[in-house]
Design an enzyme around this catalytic site. Structure first.
Site, PDB file in Angstrom:
ATOM      1  N   TYR A   1      -4.945  21.460  -4.006  1.00  0.00           N
ATOM      2  CA  TYR A   1      -6.354  21.821  -3.818  1.00  0.00           C
ATOM      3  C   TYR A   1      -6.605  22.467  -2.459  1.00  0.00           C
ATOM      4  O   TYR A   1      -7.402  23.403  -2.333  1.00  0.00           O
ATOM      5  CB  TYR A   1      -7.221  20.577  -3.992  1.00  0.00           C
ATOM      6  CG  TYR A   1      -8.693  20.839  -3.827  1.00  0.00           C
ATOM      7  CD1 TYR A   1      -9.367  21.693  -4.702  1.00  0.00           C
ATOM      8  CD2 TYR A   1      -9.411  20.239  -2.797  1.00  0.00           C
ATOM      9  CE1 TYR A   1     -10.720  21.945  -4.551  1.00  0.00           C
ATOM     10  CE2 TYR A   1     -10.763  20.482  -2.636  1.00  0.00           C
ATOM     11  CZ  TYR A   1     -11.410  21.335  -3.515  1.00  0.00           C
ATOM     12  OH  TYR A   1     -12.749  21.585  -3.361  1.00  0.00           O
ATOM     13  N   GLY A   2      -5.928  21.966  -1.422  1.00  0.00           N
ATOM     14  CA  GLY A   2      -6.145  22.512  -0.088  1.00  0.00           C
ATOM     15  C   GLY A   2      -5.911  24.002  -0.007  1.00  0.00           C
ATOM     16  O   GLY A   2      -6.637  24.722   0.687  1.00  0.00           O
ATOM     17  N   LYS A   3      -4.899  24.493  -0.701  1.00  0.00           N
ATOM     18  CA  LYS A   3      -4.622  25.932  -0.688  1.00  0.00           C
ATOM     19  C   LYS A   3      -5.760  26.711  -1.338  1.00  0.00           C
ATOM     20  O   LYS A   3      -6.122  27.801  -0.875  1.00  0.00           O
ATOM     21  CB  LYS A   3      -3.309  26.228  -1.403  1.00  0.00           C
ATOM     22  CG  LYS A   3      -2.970  27.721  -1.467  1.00  0.00           C
ATOM     23  CD  LYS A   3      -1.678  27.963  -2.224  1.00  0.00           C
ATOM     24  CE  LYS A   3      -1.395  29.460  -2.323  1.00  0.00           C
ATOM     25  NZ  LYS A   3      -2.454  30.197  -3.052  1.00  0.00           N
ATOM     26  N   SER A   4      -6.340  26.163  -2.399  1.00  0.00           N
ATOM     27  CA  SER A   4      -7.383  26.885  -3.131  1.00  0.00           C
ATOM     28  C   SER A   4      -8.667  27.027  -2.327  1.00  0.00           C
ATOM     29  O   SER A   4      -9.502  27.875  -2.646  1.00  0.00           O
ATOM     30  CB  SER A   4      -7.671  26.183  -4.465  1.00  0.00           C
ATOM     31  OG  SER A   4      -8.350  24.956  -4.257  1.00  0.00           O
TER      32      SER A   4
ATOM     33  N   ASP B   1       3.341  17.480 -12.336  1.00  0.00           N
ATOM     34  CA  ASP B   1       3.021  16.884 -11.043  1.00  0.00           C
ATOM     35  C   ASP B   1       1.981  15.778 -11.170  1.00  0.00           C
ATOM     36  O   ASP B   1       2.022  14.793 -10.427  1.00  0.00           O
ATOM     37  CB  ASP B   1       2.513  17.959 -10.083  1.00  0.00           C
ATOM     38  CG  ASP B   1       3.639  18.828  -9.544  1.00  0.00           C
ATOM     39  OD1 ASP B   1       4.816  18.445  -9.721  1.00  0.00           O
ATOM     40  OD2 ASP B   1       3.342  19.884  -8.958  1.00  0.00           O
TER      41      ASP B   1
END
Length: 268
Positions: free
Chosen positions: A163-166, A45
């Protein structure tokens, strides 16, 4: 069809890229890194993010294809051992594609009033080096809150799995024309209050940040980092541009999520 193969510097990726390039040439395709119609990313990615920014000025003319040489990615539909199948799919191409929303970012600098525009495929973050970030948050023209904490993250639907999920953000399906604001370690006490929850905004609304006057800001836009400029404001909205992926076969989004974060259903 004009094609370019965009690879990372890993030895396995370079080998796959060279093999794919030779097969494309032998099958009559035109290799063109300047004005391609199809960009094939070989790596993961991160490599596709680099390819996206390399060709961000010509998104209306380009479709992307991801070939992954490591773990399954959210933007890569082909494995490194499927090069022959990919060439066949390109030969049978009918122009089919699927598109995902992007984030448009406008940064105005306080020292010069210079304005810079960017596109993000995944997310944008705003932080300070070692101090608390203080910024007023507006939704459209309306003041929403004064944020204090480590930082803020604004992500696209596809970026919501990164990153947002983390940091506690929700996972958004990429068919949603929306962006998500997620807090990074906000300060909430009797003096300072924030919503302390992710916010999802539709495509007809925008987000405006007006941080305090200082110059030790760190801004990340996907894999790029910008530092040490006093920021007057940052505006976010869903971009008019979209990223197009060639759709010869396409892994269902929730299958990608399940595979990346939960594990094979067949192992249960």
């Amino acid at each position: 069809m004009r094609i370019t193969v965009y690879s990372n510097d890993g030895s396995s990726s370079r080998q796959v890229a060279d093999k794919l390039t030779n097969k494309l040439i032998n099958n009559g395709f035109t290799m063109d890194a300047q004005t391609p119609e199809v960009v094939i990313s070989v790596g993961g990615d991160g490599t596709l993010l680099s390819a996206f920014h390399r060709y961000a000025d010509a998104l209306d003319q380009i479709r992307f294809i991801g070939v992954h040489t490591g773990h399954l990615g959210f933007y890569t539909d082909w494995r490194d051992f499927e090069v022959d199948d990919l060439v066949v799919a390109l030969q049978e191409d009918l122009g089919q594609s699927i598109s995902y929303p992007l984030l448009e970012v406008k940064i105005t600098y306080a020292d010069t009033n210079e304005v810079q525009h960017f596109l993000a495929l995944n997310e944008v973050t705003l932080r300070r080096y070692a101090a608390t970030l203080r910024t007023d948050v507006y939704i459209k023209e309306n003041f929403f809150e004064s944020f204090r904490g480590d930082g803020l993250c604004v992500s696209t639907p596809t970026g919501s799995t990164a990153y947002g999920k983390s940091i506690g953000g929700a996972v958004l399906h990429p068919r949603l024309e929306a962006m998500q604001l997620t807090e990074i370690a906000s300060i909430n006490n009797r003096v300072y209050r924030t919503l302390a929850a992710p916010i999802v905004l539709p495509s007809d609304e925008w987000l405006l940040l007006k941080p305090s006057r200082t110059s030790d800001y760190v801004v990340t836009i996907d894999q790029f980092t910008f530092k040490d400029r006093p920021i007057e404001s940052m505006q976010f909205k869903i971009a008019k541009e979209r990223i197009q992926f060639a759709r010869y076969r396409h892994t269902h989004f929730w299958d990608r999520v399940e595979d990346a974060f939960i594990g094979s259903k067949h192992e249960i």
